[in-house]
Write a protein that holds these residues in place. Structure first.
Motif, PDB file in Angstrom:
ATOM      1  N   GLN A  43       0.516  -1.196   0.561  1.00  0.00           N
ATOM      2  CA  GLN A  43       0.412   0.325   0.168  1.00  0.00           C
ATOM      3  C   GLN A  43       0.892   1.713  -0.084  1.00  0.00           C
ATOM      4  O   GLN A  43       0.464   2.332  -0.410  1.00  0.00           O
ATOM      5  CB  GLN A  43      -1.382  -0.144   1.057  1.00  0.00           C
ATOM      6  N   ASP A  44       1.986   1.783   0.647  1.00  0.00           N
ATOM      7  CA  ASP A  44       2.886   2.370   0.851  1.00  0.00           C
ATOM      8  C   ASP A  44       3.758   2.453  -0.285  1.00  0.00           C
ATOM      9  O   ASP A  44       3.591   3.535  -0.665  1.00  0.00           O
ATOM     10  CB  ASP A  44       4.037   2.368   1.869  1.00  0.00           C
ATOM     11  N   LYS A  45       4.067   1.306  -1.059  1.00  0.00           N
ATOM     12  CA  LYS A  45       4.591   1.586  -1.820  1.00  0.00           C
ATOM     13  C   LYS A  45       3.229   2.200  -3.347  1.00  0.00           C
ATOM     14  O   LYS A  45       4.311   2.810  -4.284  1.00  0.00           O
ATOM     15  CB  LYS A  45       4.750   0.219  -2.962  1.00  0.00           C
ATOM     16  N   PHE A  46       2.584   2.017  -3.402  1.00  0.00           N
ATOM     17  CA  PHE A  46       1.486   2.369  -4.247  1.00  0.00           C
ATOM     18  C   PHE A  46       1.050   4.100  -3.975  1.00  0.00           C
ATOM     19  O   PHE A  46       0.769   4.591  -5.238  1.00  0.00           O
ATOM     20  CB  PHE A  46       0.480   1.163  -4.403  1.00  0.00           C
ATOM     21  N   GLN A  47       0.518   3.858  -2.581  1.00  0.00           N
ATOM     22  CA  GLN A  47       0.498   5.138  -3.070  1.00  0.00           C
ATOM     23  C   GLN A  47       2.045   6.096  -3.086  1.00  0.00           C
ATOM     24  O   GLN A  47       1.693   7.213  -3.683  1.00  0.00           O
ATOM     25  CB  GLN A  47       0.673   5.975  -1.001  1.00  0.00           C
ATOM     26  N   ALA A  48       3.426   5.722  -2.760  1.00  0.00           N
ATOM     27  CA  ALA A  48       5.011   6.745  -3.459  1.00  0.00           C
ATOM     28  C   ALA A  48       4.547   6.702  -4.609  1.00  0.00           C
ATOM     29  O   ALA A  48       5.509   7.765  -4.768  1.00  0.00           O
ATOM     30  CB  ALA A  48       5.823   6.314  -2.615  1.00  0.00           C
ATOM     31  N   SER A  49       4.399   5.528  -5.803  1.00  0.00           N
ATOM     32  CA  SER A  49       4.350   5.378  -6.951  1.00  0.00           C
ATOM     33  C   SER A  49       3.707   7.217  -7.543  1.00  0.00           C
ATOM     34  O   SER A  49       4.040   7.324  -8.696  1.00  0.00           O
ATOM     35  CB  SER A  49       4.233   4.632  -7.662  1.00  0.00           C
ATOM     36  N   PHE A  50       3.111   7.766  -6.671  1.00  0.00           N
ATOM     37  CA  PHE A  50       2.009   8.522  -7.085  1.00  0.00           C
ATOM     38  C   PHE A  50       2.857  10.172  -7.428  1.00  0.00           C
ATOM     39  O   PHE A  50       2.284  11.304  -7.813  1.00  0.00           O
ATOM     40  CB  PHE A  50       0.609   8.557  -6.728  1.00  0.00           C
ATOM     41  N   VAL A  51       4.298  10.079  -6.819  1.00  0.00           N
ATOM     42  CA  VAL A  51       4.789  10.916  -6.269  1.00  0.00           C
ATOM     43  C   VAL A  51       5.361  11.677  -7.556  1.00  0.00           C
ATOM     44  O   VAL A  51       4.991  13.023  -7.751  1.00  0.00           O
ATOM     45  CB  VAL A  51       6.371  10.652  -5.830  1.00  0.00           C
ATOM     46  N   CYS A  52       6.037  11.123  -8.799  1.00  0.00           N
ATOM     47  CA  CYS A  52       6.412  11.381 -10.022  1.00  0.00           C
ATOM     48  C   CYS A  52       6.357  10.474 -10.937  1.00  0.00           C
ATOM     49  O   CYS A  52       6.511   9.521 -10.469  1.00  0.00           O
ATOM     50  CB  CYS A  52       7.341  11.962  -9.879  1.00  0.00           C
TER      51      CYS A  52
END
Length: 410
Positions: A43-52
């Motif tokens: 879940q955290d990786k998925f959220q971080a993937s939206f940074v750029c």
């Protein structure tokens, strides 16, 4: 402002903006971002993937998907959708998989089986290790039939479609699934995965349905086997002899658990054990007895030829004679002893005897309250055990759970 000065100022501003951009998160090297991602859950990786875009690209690096944990604990459709999407996009990269499934919930069971079936259907899968743990309470009369069918598919119910060189499983751990595996499941495993190195089927199912012929067949076909954990009723002298054959990888660990089936079981002979030990002098054996194993069978199954490094005597009964037997038989090999028993003066003396004669003993877990003088003597005989805190030795009644390494009277 003169033209040359204005031009230089503009150039400086451009340089400052470029330097600021180069210090932004987006300019981190990919390998550093991937390393950071490796410590995050899905879940955290998925959220971080939206940074750029860079972070999103790193999210899809195959290395991040080689070791993967499917946590299937709730009946949310979002969770099911995420897991199916992960499998669709990165199933070919999965190499080492751990599944934690709340089998008490129908949707969780369905999602878990869908994942197993999906991995089985992948044309270019690289899966080499699978471990499945049930975390909930089994529904009444639940036998896990759907998981058995999914495992059969995963292990290769259609062997003509299985490329053994590319798809052979290496490590299979089914000990966390209280499901009655049958011979067909393991026959498919041994037939289609000859590179298997580790197998653990010591689960908590009430009745073991795996025959000794099935395990013998597996041992003969999987000649790279290094670790094997099975029930005593599934073993035979022929299997021990097969493990001692030439032109196979030496077995490192053998785990054998004895339960209710031993009421009518057959012992493994001293001769077969001796033959195995002559071939494999470094073999380590875990020997376990639970409360359903007939007590008189414990001393019969324990033989001096067995190189027991770990002994579990969780019988809830008086077992001091068996402890003395272990001190005599396994003085040169025993490293770990776990007892679930009842206290008595004889038990105290037997435990002291065990600590005195088993020079390699480094862990002693006793789930009953002992006399303080017994605890003190054991720890004086094994000072490293006391220093490392690798024991449970209580001399005062306390509420459970008891933790390893907590002082004996605290």
């Amino acid at each position: 402002m003169c033209a040359p000065f204005a031009s230089n100022l503009s150039r400086l501003q451009d340089m400052a903006e470029a330097e600021e951009d180069s210090n932004s998160w987006a300019y981190l090297p990919d390998h550093i971002i991937v390393k950071v991602f490796s410590f995050l859950n899905l879940q955290d990786k998925f959220q971080a993937s939206f940074v750029c875009k860079t972070w999103n690209d790193c999210f899809h690096y195959p290395i991040l998907w080689s070791d993967f944990v499917f946590i299937i604990q709730d009946e949310s459709e979002n969770q099911a959708s995420r897991h199916r999407k992960c499998l669709e996009m990165h199933g070919a990269h999965l190499k080492h998989v751990l599944m934690k499934v709340d089998q008490s919930k129908p949707l969780c069971r369905k999602v878990a089986c869908d994942i197993l079936n999906g991995v089985a259907d992948l044309p270019d899968k690289t899966l080499s290790s699978i471990k499945i743990d049930f975390t909930g309470e089994n529904p009444f009369f639940y036998a896990g039939a759907e998981f058995v069918q999914s495992l059969k598919k995963l292990f290769g119910s259609n062997p003509e479609n299985l490329k053994i060189s590319a798809h052979s499983l290496v490590n299979v751990d089914l000990s966390g699934m209280p499901v009655a595996f049958d011979d067909e499941v393991l026959n498919l495993l041994s037939q289609n995965h000859p590179l298997l190195e580790s197998l653990n089927i010591l689960n908590k199912v009430l009745v073991c349905k795996v025959s000794s012929e099935c395990i013998l067949n597996l041992v003969k076909k999987c000649r790279k086997l290094k670790k094997l954990f099975v029930f005593h009723c599934s073993m035979s002298d022929d299997t021990l002899v097969a493990l001692a054959e030439d032109h196979r990888m030496p077995l490192d660990e053998l785990g054998i658990s004895c339960r209710r089936e031993e009421k009518y079981g057959v012992d493994l002979s001293s001769e077969a054990w001796q033959q195995l030990m002559t071939k494999l002098p470094s073999l380590k054996v875990m020997l376990s007895f639970d409360h359903t194993c007939p007590l008189h069978r414990v001393s019969q199954i324990m033989k001096p030829e067995i190189p027991v490094h770990v002994l579990n005597l969780q019988t809830f009964t008086m077992i001091y004679e068996e402890v003395n037997q272990a001190a005599s038989f396994y003085r040169n090999t025993l490293e770990v002893a776990v007892l679930q028993t009842r206290n008595s003066p004889e038990l105290g003396r037997a435990l002291v005897n065990l600590a005195r004669h088993c020079s390699h003993l480094h862990t002693l877990i006793v789930y009953c309250v002992l006399k303080k003088e017994v605890v003190d003597e054991i720890l004086s005989l094994r000072p490293k055990m006391k220093k490392d805190g690798t024991y449970i030795l209580k001399w005062k009644p306390q509420a459970e759970p008891w933790y390893v390494g907590i002082e004996e009277g605290d």
